[in-house]
Write an enzyme that holds these catalytic residues in place. Structure first.
Site, PDB file in Angstrom:
ATOM      1  N   THR A 209     -19.205 -16.708  23.274  1.00  0.00           N
ATOM      2  CA  THR A 209     -18.702 -16.121  22.229  1.00  0.00           C
ATOM      3  C   THR A 209     -19.822 -16.672  21.209  1.00  0.00           C
ATOM      4  O   THR A 209     -20.651 -17.593  21.407  1.00  0.00           O
ATOM      5  CB  THR A 209     -17.428 -16.886  21.683  1.00  0.00           C
ATOM      6  OG1 THR A 209     -17.531 -18.308  21.577  1.00  0.00           O
ATOM      7  CG2 THR A 209     -16.416 -16.598  22.535  1.00  0.00           C
ATOM      8  N   ASN A 211     -20.545 -17.826  17.498  1.00  0.00           N
ATOM      9  CA  ASN A 211     -19.820 -18.705  16.496  1.00  0.00           C
ATOM     10  C   ASN A 211     -20.500 -17.957  15.188  1.00  0.00           C
ATOM     11  O   ASN A 211     -21.610 -18.236  15.012  1.00  0.00           O
ATOM     12  CB  ASN A 211     -19.902 -20.064  16.737  1.00  0.00           C
ATOM     13  CG  ASN A 211     -19.260 -20.594  17.976  1.00  0.00           C
ATOM     14  OD1 ASN A 211     -19.299 -19.658  19.154  1.00  0.00           O
ATOM     15  ND2 ASN A 211     -18.545 -21.499  17.810  1.00  0.00           N
ATOM     16  N   GLU A 260     -14.929 -17.294  16.608  1.00  0.00           N
ATOM     17  CA  GLU A 260     -15.797 -17.202  17.937  1.00  0.00           C
ATOM     18  C   GLU A 260     -15.493 -15.790  18.458  1.00  0.00           C
ATOM     19  O   GLU A 260     -14.451 -15.381  18.416  1.00  0.00           O
ATOM     20  CB  GLU A 260     -15.054 -18.120  18.912  1.00  0.00           C
ATOM     21  CG  GLU A 260     -15.600 -19.539  18.504  1.00  0.00           C
ATOM     22  CD  GLU A 260     -15.361 -20.319  19.855  1.00  0.00           C
ATOM     23  OE1 GLU A 260     -15.971 -20.747  20.500  1.00  0.00           O
ATOM     24  OE2 GLU A 260     -13.886 -20.300  20.115  1.00  0.00           O
TER      25      GLU A 260
HETATM   26  N1  RBF Z   1      -8.785 -21.767  21.859  1.00  0.00           N
HETATM   27  C1  RBF Z   1      -7.520 -22.519  22.062  1.00  0.00           C
HETATM   28  O1  RBF Z   1      -7.471 -23.910  22.199  1.00  0.00           O
HETATM   29  N2  RBF Z   1      -6.383 -21.711  22.353  1.00  0.00           N
HETATM   30  C2  RBF Z   1      -6.201 -20.507  22.254  1.00  0.00           C
HETATM   31  O2  RBF Z   1      -5.219 -19.913  22.014  1.00  0.00           O
HETATM   32  C3  RBF Z   1      -7.682 -19.924  22.225  1.00  0.00           C
HETATM   33  N3  RBF Z   1      -7.860 -18.565  22.367  1.00  0.00           N
HETATM   34  C4  RBF Z   1      -8.762 -17.870  22.497  1.00  0.00           C
HETATM   35  C5  RBF Z   1      -8.868 -16.511  22.608  1.00  0.00           C
HETATM   36  C6  RBF Z   1      -9.928 -15.594  22.632  1.00  0.00           C
HETATM   37  C7  RBF Z   1      -9.993 -14.235  22.905  1.00  0.00           C
HETATM   38  C8  RBF Z   1     -11.323 -16.619  22.698  1.00  0.00           C
HETATM   39  C9  RBF Z   1     -12.578 -15.888  22.874  1.00  0.00           C
HETATM   40  C10 RBF Z   1     -11.407 -17.927  22.506  1.00  0.00           C
HETATM   41  C11 RBF Z   1      -9.964 -18.480  22.263  1.00  0.00           C
HETATM   42  N4  RBF Z   1     -10.131 -19.916  22.373  1.00  0.00           N
HETATM   43  C12 RBF Z   1      -8.731 -20.745  22.071  1.00  0.00           C
HETATM   44  C13 RBF Z   1     -11.156 -20.553  22.099  1.00  0.00           C
HETATM   45  C14 RBF Z   1     -11.762 -21.250  23.310  1.00  0.00           C
HETATM   46  O3  RBF Z   1     -11.449 -22.532  23.193  1.00  0.00           O
HETATM   47  C15 RBF Z   1     -13.279 -21.275  22.851  1.00  0.00           C
HETATM   48  O4  RBF Z   1     -13.722 -20.057  22.897  1.00  0.00           O
HETATM   49  C16 RBF Z   1     -14.156 -22.381  23.895  1.00  0.00           C
HETATM   50  O5  RBF Z   1     -13.627 -23.421  23.823  1.00  0.00           O
HETATM   51  C17 RBF Z   1     -15.488 -22.434  23.512  1.00  0.00           C
HETATM   52  O6  RBF Z   1     -15.663 -22.824  22.291  1.00  0.00           O
END
Ligand code: RBF
Ligand code: MG
Length: 334
Positions: A209, A211, A260
């Site tokens: 991703t 940021n 992100e």
């Molecule tokens: N992190 C969460 O803790 N809960 C989520 O529901 C969650 N949904 C995500 C959905 C998408 C489409 C993306 C790209 C990331 C999501 N993340 C979520 C963040 C994820 O934890 C994070 O991208 C990684 O930890 C990298 O920082």
């Protein structure tokens, strides 16, 4: 479009203008109507079409502890205003000294002496000057006295009967309804910011991703969005479909909100670049997962859903301009 940060020593070409005056945060349909009204008067008079706005938003000076509420960065504001065919944009720095200027002095010193305005256009609810004492009534009176024209644009409502208003748009965004916010704005709502270094965990998850720094913006509903991400490309913008999470990442115990963005079909490094993130639809709230596997599986589902939704939406304009105007704008009174 020329951008002026000052109002003294203006080139003669920028003076004797028709000016649309307002904060214009959002540059929504109602604002567009005010700016276009100035445009058609400018056209009739053969005068320059200009917009005057204030930065930072006056509300920030009076309530510094107010949570962020900005709908458009100055960059986005300028971009939207330019796409309406405006010749010059005046961005006046709104500080204590400026806020102490009375409404009458604002009109006579800035509008009359500095800009030599031929005509002024504002929305019906625009207030200005020390103590917010200036309003369309005062402009009507002083216009006659000083010999410039004034048009006050009435409140306009969308086809569902809802007013085009920044506060209503903010509420839709806070409630996870960016699609409805876009209808009132006249284009998808965008967060625009520089890509900063994240914690590099996205790669491990299989979904790298970008940021995006978004400190000053209104914070919309936390959760997952179908997005279009725009990368500057010369005078235009290259758009990529994607999926984004805006929130604190409870699975990893985060506490600071981050945006992100995962771009589909994109490889490359975006660090330091400007990214426009258009929030096209809201998919779900952010959740705390018990482990990485559950989160990974859910992100795959989110990505599939976002792809399907975006495939059924009209493609973005390659030049990044706003969508054409739609019906439903009110009449103005002279
Ligand atoms: N992190 C969460 O803790 N809960 C989520 O529901 C969650 N949904 C995500 C959905 C998408 C489409 C993306 C790209 C990331 C999501 N993340 C979520 C963040 C994820 O934890 C994070 O991208 C990684 O930890 C990298 O920082
Ligand atoms: Mg308003």
């Amino acid at each position: 479009m020329r951008i002026f940060r000052h109002f003294t020593d203006l080139p003669p070409k920028a003076r004797h203008c028709v000016v649309a005056l307002g904060n214009f945060d959002g540059v929504h349909h109602g604002h567009q109507h005010v700016i276009r009204t100035a445009g058609s008067i400018a056209h009739d008079l053969g005068a320059p079409h200009t917009v005057m706005t204030f930065e930072p938003h006056p509300r920030l000076l009076f309530n510094p502890d107010h949570p962020p509420f900005r709908l458009t960065s100055l960059r986005t504001k300028a971009h939207c205003i330019e796409s309406l065919g405006v010749d010059s944009l005046f961005v006046l720095h709104f500080d204590r000294a400026f806020s102490s200027l009375s409404a009458e002095d604002f009109i006579s010193q800035i509008l009359c002496d500095a800009l030599a305005v031929r005509h002024v256009v504002t929305g019906y609810d625009f207030v200005f000057g020390h103590g917010r004492k200036g309003n369309p009534d005062l402009l009507f009176r002083m216009a006659t006295e000083k010999g410039f024209g004034f048009t006050c644009v009435d409140k306009s409502v969308d086809p569902n009967g809802e007013a085009y208003a920044s506060t209503i748009i903010r509420t839709y965004l806070e409630n996870g309804n960016p699609a409805r916010a876009a209808e009132l704005l006249g284009r998808p709502w965008e967060i625009e910011g520089r890509v900063v270094k994240g914690d590099q965990r996205g790669g491990e998850l299989g979904f790298p991703t970008a940021n995006v720094h978004f400190d000053d913006y209104l914070v919309p509903a936390f959760g997952v969005y179908a997005v279009r991400a725009g990368i500057d490309h010369g005078a235009g913008t290259h758009w990529h479909d994607g999926v984004a999470n805006l929130g604190i990442r409870p699975t990893f115990g985060g506490d600071k909100a981050v945006l992100e963005v995962h771009l589909f079909d994109f490889e490359g490094n975006l660090y330091g670049q400007h990214l426009r993130v258009a929030m096209m639809d809201y998919l779900r709230p952010e959740k705390k997962f018990d482990g990485i596997e559950g989160l990974k599986a859910q992100i795959a589902v989110d990505a599939g859903l976002a792809k399907d939704l975006l495939a059924n939406m009209p493609p973005p304009h390659a030049d990044g301009d706003m969508l054409p105007p739609s019906a439903g704008q009110g009449d103005e009174k002279e």
